[in-house]
Design an enzyme around this catalytic site. Structure first.
Site, PDB file in Angstrom:
ATOM      1  N   ASP A   1       1.972  -7.432  -2.310  1.00  8.87           N
ATOM      2  CA  ASP A   1       1.303  -8.893  -2.052  1.00  8.87           C
ATOM      3  C   ASP A   1       2.212  -9.955  -1.789  1.00  8.87           C
ATOM      4  OD1 ASP A   1      -0.623 -10.784  -2.375  1.00  8.87           O
ATOM      5  OD2 ASP A   1      -0.563 -11.257  -4.433  1.00  8.87           O
TER       6      ASP A   1
ATOM      7  N   HIS B   1       3.201  -9.572   7.526  1.00  6.28           N
ATOM      8  CA  HIS B   1       2.848  -8.335   7.493  1.00  6.28           C
ATOM      9  C   HIS B   1       3.890  -7.465   8.079  1.00  6.28           C
ATOM     10  CE1 HIS B   1      -0.928  -9.436   5.493  1.00  6.28           C
ATOM     11  NE2 HIS B   1      -1.392  -9.748   6.582  1.00  6.28           N
TER      12      HIS B   1
ATOM     13  N   LEU C   1       9.065  13.403  -2.258  1.00  5.25           N
ATOM     14  CA  LEU C   1       8.140  12.262  -2.605  1.00  5.25           C
ATOM     15  C   LEU C   1       6.702  12.231  -1.903  1.00  5.25           C
ATOM     16  CD1 LEU C   1       8.210   9.098  -3.907  1.00  5.25           C
ATOM     17  CD2 LEU C   1       8.093   8.799  -1.356  1.00  5.25           C
TER      18      LEU C   1
HETATM   19  C1  FPP Z   1      -1.291  -8.536   0.880  1.00  7.52           C
HETATM   20  O1  FPP Z   1      -0.542  -9.688   1.087  1.00  7.52           O
HETATM   21  C2  FPP Z   1      -0.817  -7.664   2.031  1.00  7.52           C
HETATM   22  C3  FPP Z   1      -1.616  -6.815   2.588  1.00  7.52           C
HETATM   23  C4  FPP Z   1      -3.135  -7.121   2.376  1.00  7.52           C
HETATM   24  C5  FPP Z   1      -1.304  -5.765   3.411  1.00  7.52           C
HETATM   25  C6  FPP Z   1       0.002  -4.945   3.002  1.00  7.52           C
HETATM   26  C7  FPP Z   1       0.636  -4.505   4.503  1.00  7.52           C
HETATM   27  C8  FPP Z   1       1.860  -4.264   4.491  1.00  7.52           C
HETATM   28  C9  FPP Z   1       2.885  -4.517   3.791  1.00  7.52           C
HETATM   29  C10 FPP Z   1       1.895  -3.890   6.133  1.00  7.52           C
HETATM   30  C11 FPP Z   1       2.785  -2.467   6.355  1.00  7.52           C
HETATM   31  C12 FPP Z   1       2.205  -1.572   5.612  1.00  7.52           C
HETATM   32  C13 FPP Z   1       2.485  -0.165   6.140  1.00  7.52           C
HETATM   33  C14 FPP Z   1       1.954   0.846   4.999  1.00  7.52           C
HETATM   34  C15 FPP Z   1       3.272   0.033   7.125  1.00  7.52           C
HETATM   35  P1  FPP Z   1      -1.446 -11.115   1.423  1.00  7.52           P
HETATM   36  O2  FPP Z   1      -1.439 -11.317   2.899  1.00  7.52           O
HETATM   37  O3  FPP Z   1      -2.622 -11.188   0.673  1.00  7.52           O
HETATM   38  O4  FPP Z   1      -0.487 -12.077   0.948  1.00  7.52           O
HETATM   39  P2  FPP Z   1      -0.609 -13.614   0.165  1.00  7.52           P
HETATM   40  O5  FPP Z   1      -1.069 -13.318  -1.104  1.00  7.52           O
HETATM   41  O6  FPP Z   1       0.628 -14.307   0.108  1.00  7.52           O
HETATM   42  O7  FPP Z   1      -1.820 -14.422   1.261  1.00  7.52           O
END
Ligand code: FPP
Length: 251
Positions: free
Chosen positions: A26, A43, A137
């Site tokens: 997050d 992201h 892993l």
């Molecule tokens: C939440 O942050 C994050 C996600 C919904 C996406 C997670 C994806 C990645 C880390 C990209 C790469 C992943 C891989 C496996 C290559 P948010 O957007 O909800 O953040 P916020 O709470 O600050 O709005």
């Protein structure tokens, strides 16, 4: 401990290494917002943190990491973010697969995968096939994943078994149910790690986290470094795990 490996450092501190760590990655959006960038930039930076985390977990001898990359609720985000995020995940896997394989990682995905774009589904299948015989892993990438959806899917499978006369309702035990979860071969989650500061479970691995320790860190996922993993393990090690019984040591 300059020059020491991460595993040396963990051993020197007497840290307990969970068999299975689940991560709610997050804070990407906030990271981007703080810099006046589009959310997708968060992201993209989050992807780098994901790689650091997987490498560090492998070095520490963690058996399984489950990563919440896209939830069943994430479809409600703006279309450009959804498409960008799914494309980022697909491209990341394409670009990293060889390295994952060389690092002996077993790749698998969990979720309602058949609702994902076809090209992503094919990439997930290719990743699984290429790494199936590895011994290191396990990286369990959770995509179009929802904890309730997983439980509903398992309930449907159990109902089908009952309907087919293979099982009597009164004989259904926890193990009969758990066998129908997305990844029944994986051990239960021991550490649920949530960067970004929010104290929520957010529909992640609801069955599997029944006895997990929840550790929330105040760092946004794109800023997550190896030291933050050590910090989480220090907190995990200090916790007393009771499993509903009397106090016992963690291992
Ligand atoms: C939440 O942050 C994050 C996600 C919904 C996406 C997670 C994806 C990645 C880390 C990209 C790469 C992943 C891989 C496996 C290559 P948010 O957007 O909800 O953040 P916020 O709470 O600050 O709005």
């Amino acid at each position: 401990m300059e020059g020491a490996t991460l595993a040396d450092q963990a051993a020197a501190e007497g840290l307990h290494i969970p068999r299975h760590i689940a991560v709610v990655m997050d804070g990407n959006g906030r990271w981007a917002q703080q810099r006046g960038l589009p959310r997708l930039a968060g992201h993209i930076e989050g992807r780098k943190a994901t790689k650091r985390f997987v490498q560090a977990s492998a070095e520490l001898g963690v058996e399984v990491v489950s990563l919440y990359a896209f939830s069943t609720e994430n479809w409600s985000r703006p279309q450009a973010e959804v498409e960008g995020l799914l494309a980022l995940i697909e491209n990341s896997l394409r670009e990293e697969l060889r390295e994952l394989d060389e690092a002996d990682v077993v790749f698998r995905a969990s979720g309602r995968l058949s609702q994902l774009p076809q090209s992503l589904q094919e990439m997930l299948a290719a990743g699984r096939k290429a790494t199936a015989d590895n011994q290191g892993l396990t990286l369990n990438l959770c995509l179009n994943y929802g904890g309730r959806a997983e439980i509903v899917d398992a309930a449907r499978a159990v109902a089908t078994a009952v309907h087919g006369g293979e099982l009597e309702p009164q004989d259904i035990g926890e193990n009969d149910f758990a066998r129908h979860l997305y990844a029944p071969e994986l051990p239960d989650v021991e550490l649920l790690l949530r960067p970004g500061g929010e104290m929520r479970v957010s529909n992640f691995l609801l069955w599997e986290i029944a006895y997990a320790e929840l550790v929330v860190l105040d760092v946004l996922w794109p800023d997550f470094e190896r030291e933050h993993l050590l910090e989480a393990l220090r907190i995990f090690t200090r916790r007393e795990r009771r499993f509903g019984g009397v106090p016992q040591s963690i291992s």
